[in-house]
Design an enzyme around this catalytic site. Structure first.
Site, short mmCIF file in Angstrom:
data_model
loop_
_atom_site.label_atom_id
_atom_site.label_comp_id
_atom_site.label_asym_id
_atom_site.label_seq_id
_atom_site.Cartn_x
_atom_site.Cartn_y
_atom_site.Cartn_z
N ASP A 195 45.35 42.94 19.22
CA ASP A 195 44.02 42.53 18.74
C ASP A 195 44.15 41.68 17.48
OD1 ASP A 195 44.97 44.84 17.39
OD2 ASP A 195 42.95 45.35 16.72
N GLU A 240 44.56 47.92 16.39
CA GLU A 240 45.20 48.06 15.08
C GLU A 240 44.29 47.55 13.97
OE1 GLU A 240 47.63 47.08 11.53
OE2 GLU A 240 46.41 45.73 12.76
#
Length: 438
Positions: free
Chosen positions: A87, A151
């Site tokens: 991400d 994350e």
């Protein structure tokens, strides 16, 4: 096998995969709206092409993680975790010179969100593993390759989910490597430093709530919740935290002092930093705990005094500094403001006198003999926090050789994020060297 090096196709694939992953928009705004699955499938397909059997794992539909294991040649050796997240933080296209999800290769640079945080590392891992498949290489240790979701938010759908619900996939892993280390830091005097992360400050995102007496905006009110909150926020923002030397920061200062011919006087660390010049940037953010107010919420009409006001604070604490952090917040918020952790993660500390750290140092110095590897502590956090629940010691090691005019640290979450093609080539060579023999 150890004398072999990454082949030319691995270098090319690192660039291709960085660009390809950037083109897959995995923006994580928090609140669960991200979908990493297309990027996870991209990575899994390339791992499968290297003869591996990747698993795609989800806690929430679309929030996909990838895990694969490479069997090493020494069954008695502990396994090594190699991980990166899929991400990225948001990017406003109007602010960029190049569209943030184009993955455009221009002027010897790969542009786009994730170019340094951290689709570049994901791509280099894929390139190294595929290069090994072509060359018939096996590492000494078992390697567990993990690409994670979430994350950039809570990690609940990513490394937290994997650590809590699939610990068996990481059996035997004692150490791990991931982002934020082994990049070129130019000190402005001709020296090139390569900081390797061996610690992280803990995360303490705070919610502050002030309560008071609601009333008309035209009347005096000594129990104004907004005033109480503003006073607490001001105290927090202006607080001077005392220095706290962790083993990693002490090791960093010791090596930097020797490099610059400075006496390592730890009784006055601020004065010591002044003597280190620009290199002080590597440690100055990790000498202290910190707490920065970031969000305010109060009221619904200009002539109404609200009964409640809320603020959020980004707090970070050093290894061993959490008790000081909480007691200080109790004092600074005062009797009229309550606070709680909105999100909390541990601080990490990793030893720098290990074979793994020595191996990272040797790999960098083989391809950058003019460089000086030093340990450092990251001011922020990574997925290493969640994997530490499994007893895995985390290091930041995503090698890049960078030109002096590229401010690498400013590119994290910044506008016009980009990475040089040559930096990716360097990273593949260094990763390949380290992972073969780690």
């Amino acid at each position: 096998m150890a004398d072999q090096q990454a082949d030319e196709l691995a270098l090319d694939e690192a660039v291709e995969f960085t660009s390809g992953l950037i083109r897959i928009d995995t923006t994580n705004r928090g609140g669960g709206d991200c979908r990493e699955r297309p990027a996870a499938e991209y990575a899994a397909e390339r791992l499968a092409g290297a003869g591996l059997e990747p698993l795609l794992l989800e806690r929430t539909p679309g929030r996909t993680n990838v895990v694969a294991r490479i069997e090493g040649t020494d069954p008695s050796a502990d396994a090594l975790l190699v991980h990166g997240h899929l991400d990225v933080v948001p990017a406003e296209a109007a602010d960029w010179r190049v569209h943030p999800f184009s993955g455009e290769i221009r002027d010897g640079l790969v542009w786009g969100r994730g170019a340094v945080d951290m689709k570049n590392m994901d791509a280099m891992i894929l390139a190294v593993v595929r290069g090994w498949a072509r060359q018939g290489v096996r590492p000494r240790r078992d390697l567990v390759i993990a690409f994670t979701a979430d994350e950039e938010a809570s990690a609940e759908d990513g490394s937290g989910f994997l650590a809590d619900h699939h610990p068996e996939l990481f059996e035997g892993c004692t150490e791990g490597i991931s982002e934020c280390g082994a990049f070129t830091f130019h000190d402005g005097a001709g020296r090139q430093l390569y900081p390797v992360a061996a610690g992280e400050r803990g995360t303490g995102w705070l919610k502050l709530t002030a309560r008071g007496r609601a009333g008309h905006g035209s009347k005096a009110n000594k129990e104004n919740a907004v005033t109480r909150l503003a006073a607490a926020i001001t105290r927090i923002g202006e607080h001077a935290w005392r220095p706290r030397l962790t083993p990693t920061v002490r090791a960093a200062l010791t090596e930097l002092a020797a490099l610059y011919g400075v006496e390592p006087d730890f009784t006055d660390v601020d004065r010591l930093l002044q003597k280190l010049g620009p290199a002080a940037r590597l440690v100055e953010e990790t000498l202290r705990n910190s707490a920065n107010p970031t969000m305010l919420e109060a009221g619904y009409k200009v002539n109404v005094i609200p009964g409640e006001a809320v603020a959020f604070v980004d707090g970070r604490y050093l290894p061993g500094g959490e008790e000081e952090f909480t007691s200080t917040l109790d004092h600074l918020t005062g009797p009229d403001v309550d606070w709680e952790f909105a999100h909390r993660e541990v601080a990490l500390q990793a030893p720098v006198d290990t074979p793994a750290f020595a191996g990272m140092r040797a790999a960098v110095e083989e391809f950058a003999p003019e460089g000086h590897v030093v340990p450092y502590c990251m001011p922020g956090g990574t997925d290493a926090k969640q994997f530490s629940r499994l007893g895995i010691t985390g290091y930041g090691f995503a090698p890049l050789k960078l030109p002096e005019d590229l401010d690498y640290q400013a590119l994290f979450h910044g506008v016009d994020e980009r990475v040089p093609v040559e930096a990716l080539h360097f990273g593949v060579r260094v990763l390949d060297r380290f992972l073969r023999t780690a």
